[in-house]
Design a protein around this motif. Structure first.
Motif, short mmCIF file in Angstrom:
data_model
loop_
_atom_site.label_atom_id
_atom_site.label_comp_id
_atom_site.label_asym_id
_atom_site.label_seq_id
_atom_site.Cartn_x
_atom_site.Cartn_y
_atom_site.Cartn_z
N ARG A 137 -1.17 6.16 6.17
CA ARG A 137 -1.15 6.26 4.70
C ARG A 137 0.26 6.52 4.20
O ARG A 137 0.68 5.95 3.19
N GLN A 138 1.02 7.36 4.89
CA GLN A 138 2.39 7.65 4.48
C GLN A 138 3.26 6.39 4.57
O GLN A 138 4.07 6.13 3.69
N ARG A 139 3.05 5.59 5.60
CA ARG A 139 3.81 4.34 5.71
C ARG A 139 3.49 3.39 4.56
O ARG A 139 4.38 2.74 4.01
N ASP A 142 5.19 4.75 1.49
CA ASP A 142 6.64 4.52 1.56
C ASP A 142 6.98 3.06 1.28
O ASP A 142 7.94 2.76 0.55
#
Length: 156
Positions: A137-139, A142
């Motif tokens: 999810r963070q990727r 980003d």
């Protein structure tokens, strides 16, 4: 809503159900109290020695055989018993083993350790899955943020 709480057909139905529940349980509670009084009025000789004396477990928790299930009263509730040796009276008695939340009535250190490590392993797997989900999810976030900045720079 009235000054003393909810009113209407639903609340009356709720009160009726609660009243029926209380009235239905009241005789059962009275019968249990009466049976407890009868049990406590029984002579001391009927009390198992392991309740009033120090004891040693002569035989660990085992499943009752079919013969024991018919002849020993302590076998009937759970199907498991322990053989107890009382120190003062030197009597051997059987003790009923209560049910366990793990589906088996005998609780041993080995079984407790197995259940504990199964729990730890499950929690580690769940933690790993959620850690991977967080990284993914963070990727994605980003990437979206970089795309947004790139579009803003191109529009200048």
């Amino acid at each position: 809503m009235g000054p003393r709480g909810p009113s209407g057909p639903r609340s009356y139905a709720l009160y009726a159900v609660l009243g029926a529940l209380v009235c239905g349980l009241w005789p059962a509670a009275a019968a249990m109290a009466a049976s407890d009084e009868r049990r406590s009025a029984s002579p001391v000789a009927a009390t198992p020695c392991w309740r009033v004396e120090d004891f040693v477990v002569a035989q660990e928790c085992t499943r009752c055989s079919s013969f024991q299930a018919k002849t020993i009263a302590e076998c009937s509730p759970t199907g498991f018993i322990e053989k107890i040796s009382c120190a003062t009276s030197k009597r051997d008695e059987f003790k009923r083993v209560p049910n366990s939340p793990y589906g088996c009535s005998c609780r041993s250190a080995v079984m407790e350790a197995r259940v504990f490590w199964r729990f730890v392993g499950t929690m580690m797997c769940v933690a790993t899955i959620f850690a991977v989900l967080v990284v993914c999810r963070q990727r994605v976030l980003d990437r979206k943020a970089l795309e947004k900045v790139r579009k803003q720079i191109e529009s200048i």
